[in-house]
Structure formats: C-alpha cells, structure tokens
Design a protein around this motif. Structure first.
Motif, mmCIF file in Angstrom:
data_model
loop_
_atom_site.group_PDB
_atom_site.id
_atom_site.type_symbol
_atom_site.label_atom_id
_atom_site.label_comp_id
_atom_site.label_asym_id
_atom_site.label_seq_id
_atom_site.Cartn_x
_atom_site.Cartn_y
_atom_site.Cartn_z
ATOM 1 N N ALA A 152 -3.410 8.642 -0.613
ATOM 2 C CA ALA A 152 -3.212 7.313 0.126
ATOM 3 C C ALA A 152 -4.435 6.377 0.098
ATOM 4 O O ALA A 152 -4.222 5.360 -0.028
ATOM 5 C CB ALA A 152 -3.279 7.901 1.790
ATOM 6 N N ILE A 153 -5.720 7.120 -0.111
ATOM 7 C CA ILE A 153 -6.796 6.309 -0.260
ATOM 8 C C ILE A 153 -6.940 5.724 -1.701
ATOM 9 O O ILE A 153 -7.240 4.594 -1.846
ATOM 10 C CB ILE A 153 -8.275 7.234 -0.116
ATOM 11 C CG1 ILE A 153 -8.311 7.540 1.283
ATOM 12 C CG2 ILE A 153 -9.278 6.581 -0.789
ATOM 13 C CD1 ILE A 153 -9.378 8.438 1.587
ATOM 14 N N SER A 167 -12.679 4.540 -6.416
ATOM 15 C CA SER A 167 -12.288 5.384 -5.243
ATOM 16 C C SER A 167 -13.191 6.886 -5.194
ATOM 17 O O SER A 167 -13.711 7.536 -4.179
ATOM 18 C CB SER A 167 -10.982 5.955 -5.314
ATOM 19 O OG SER A 167 -10.510 6.673 -6.390
ATOM 20 N N SER A 216 -4.174 -0.836 -4.780
ATOM 21 C CA SER A 216 -3.500 -2.168 -4.130
ATOM 22 C C SER A 216 -4.428 -3.139 -4.396
ATOM 23 O O SER A 216 -4.257 -4.327 -4.640
ATOM 24 C CB SER A 216 -2.908 -1.864 -2.951
ATOM 25 O OG SER A 216 -1.882 -0.713 -2.925
ATOM 26 N N TRP A 270 -2.577 14.375 0.204
ATOM 27 C CA TRP A 270 -1.954 13.177 0.865
ATOM 28 C C TRP A 270 -2.847 12.258 1.029
ATOM 29 O O TRP A 270 -2.714 10.935 0.972
ATOM 30 C CB TRP A 270 -0.811 13.495 1.916
ATOM 31 C CG TRP A 270 -1.550 14.144 3.026
ATOM 32 C CD1 TRP A 270 -1.982 15.471 3.238
ATOM 33 C CD2 TRP A 270 -2.013 13.206 4.061
ATOM 34 N NE1 TRP A 270 -2.417 15.354 4.768
ATOM 35 C CE2 TRP A 270 -2.482 14.113 5.292
ATOM 36 C CE3 TRP A 270 -1.710 11.792 4.400
ATOM 37 C CZ2 TRP A 270 -3.054 13.705 6.218
ATOM 38 C CZ3 TRP A 270 -2.234 11.358 5.539
ATOM 39 C CH2 TRP A 270 -3.105 12.308 6.565
ATOM 40 N N VAL A 271 -4.106 12.553 1.629
ATOM 41 C CA VAL A 271 -5.111 11.689 2.124
ATOM 42 C C VAL A 271 -5.753 10.979 0.850
ATOM 43 O O VAL A 271 -6.163 9.822 0.695
ATOM 44 C CB VAL A 271 -6.146 12.476 2.760
ATOM 45 C CG1 VAL A 271 -7.403 11.476 2.997
ATOM 46 C CG2 VAL A 271 -5.728 12.935 4.090
ATOM 47 N N TRP A 302 0.704 -1.461 -0.050
ATOM 48 C CA TRP A 302 -0.154 0.123 0.027
ATOM 49 C C TRP A 302 0.861 1.121 0.004
ATOM 50 O O TRP A 302 0.703 2.211 -0.955
ATOM 51 C CB TRP A 302 -0.986 -0.169 1.038
ATOM 52 C CG TRP A 302 -1.796 1.031 1.322
ATOM 53 C CD1 TRP A 302 -1.985 2.079 0.565
ATOM 54 C CD2 TRP A 302 -2.276 1.718 2.558
ATOM 55 N NE1 TRP A 302 -2.945 3.196 1.093
ATOM 56 C CE2 TRP A 302 -3.074 2.800 2.428
ATOM 57 C CE3 TRP A 302 -2.440 0.985 3.924
ATOM 58 C CZ2 TRP A 302 -3.665 3.531 3.533
ATOM 59 C CZ3 TRP A 302 -2.966 1.684 4.963
ATOM 60 C CH2 TRP A 302 -3.788 3.026 4.440
ATOM 61 N N LEU A 303 2.109 1.330 1.076
ATOM 62 C CA LEU A 303 2.845 2.435 0.869
ATOM 63 C C LEU A 303 3.512 2.670 -0.277
ATOM 64 O O LEU A 303 3.621 3.768 -0.914
ATOM 65 C CB LEU A 303 3.632 2.446 2.000
ATOM 66 C CG LEU A 303 2.991 2.670 3.468
ATOM 67 C CD1 LEU A 303 4.036 2.148 4.445
ATOM 68 C CD2 LEU A 303 2.369 3.875 3.724
ATOM 69 N N ALA A 360 1.191 4.016 -3.008
ATOM 70 C CA ALA A 360 0.769 5.410 -2.736
ATOM 71 C C ALA A 360 1.853 6.376 -2.987
ATOM 72 O O ALA A 360 1.591 7.455 -3.594
ATOM 73 C CB ALA A 360 0.473 5.497 -1.133
ATOM 74 N N GLY A 389 -4.395 4.937 -3.385
ATOM 75 C CA GLY A 389 -3.256 4.126 -3.298
ATOM 76 C C GLY A 389 -3.545 2.592 -2.881
ATOM 77 O O GLY A 389 -3.601 1.526 -3.281
ATOM 78 N N LEU A 390 -4.340 2.653 -1.619
ATOM 79 C CA LEU A 390 -5.289 1.578 -1.112
ATOM 80 C C LEU A 390 -6.005 0.811 -2.100
ATOM 81 O O LEU A 390 -6.128 -0.297 -2.459
ATOM 82 C CB LEU A 390 -6.031 2.093 0.318
ATOM 83 C CG LEU A 390 -6.810 0.993 0.853
ATOM 84 C CD1 LEU A 390 -5.725 -0.053 1.457
ATOM 85 C CD2 LEU A 390 -7.604 1.469 1.894
ATOM 86 N N GLY A 415 1.493 9.063 -5.951
ATOM 87 C CA GLY A 415 2.094 10.333 -5.724
ATOM 88 C C GLY A 415 2.803 11.262 -6.756
ATOM 89 O O GLY A 415 2.619 12.061 -7.178
#
Length: 122
Positions: free
Chosen positions: A37-38, A85, A44, A33-34, A7-8, A11, A40-41, A15
């Motif tokens: 991150a979402i 998303s 994934s 960034w939120v 996930w990281l 993300a 990216g989740l 980015g």
C-alpha cells in the motif's frame, strides 16, 4: 476521489507484481500488505509528478523505438518509487535486477489497465 482510486489500482497492480515476478519482493519488518500500500502510494505520486516530464524528455527515443522505450520509462519510475519508499518509509521493497524490474513494470501496466477498465477510469 480519483487519486484514491488510482492509489488502490496501483497497489493491486504492485501486489500482483510482487506475487508474480521473481526478483521483486517485500522484505523487512513491515507487513506485506502495508508495504504494498505504501509503495503503491509512492508509485502513484511518482507517476503523477515525474512520469510526464520523463515522457516528454524521452519522446525522441520513444518515437525511434516505436514506443518500446516507454517500458524503460516505466521501469525507471519503479526504481525511483522503490528508492523513495525505502529511503523515507523503510518499506523494504527489493528489486533484484533490471530485468525483474522491467517485467514487473509490464505486469503493473497490464494489471493497472485491466483494473482501470473494471472501475471505469481512463
């Protein structure tokens, strides 16, 4: 732990794509960034659940194109993740054109490969 690392890495790659590729943007009320991150989740999860099925289904075309069609599968995964998303979390991840999504999928693939080499994941 493996999923959190995936996930990281995803993300960070998303980015980089948002930063480098024109036509890929995060708009809306969420912090950037939120939203990354979402997204990216979601990307994934899509890559774990849907991508293997799409790879098997597109195997004949991928063989005929000597692997180039694999980039189109990555682009479709990007579109599916954006659709999910934006629909579920109202992230505001905008993809302007297929060309920008195609370039973003290449950037995400390269950055993910680089980050996986750094963290020691295959």
């Amino acid at each position: 732990m493996n999923f959190i690392i995936r996930w990281l890495v995803t993300a960070v790659a998303v980015g980089a794509a948002v930063w480098l590729v024109p036509g890929i943007a995060v708009a809306g009320t969420t912090e950037t960034w939120v939203a990354v991150a979402i997204f990216g989740l979601i990307l994934s999860i899509v890559n774990i659940a849907i991508k293997p099925i799409m790879q098997v289904l597109s195997l004949p075309i991928t063989v005929l194109t000597l692997g180039i069609f694999y980039l189109v599968v990555n682009t479709l995964m990007l579109y599916i993740a954006a659709w999910i998303s934006n629909g579920l979390f109202n992230v505001g991840f905008d993809i302007a054109t297929f060309g920008s999504a195609f370039v973003a999928s290449i950037v995400i693939s390269i950055v993910s490969a680089f980050m996986n080499a750094i963290v020691g994941k295959d």
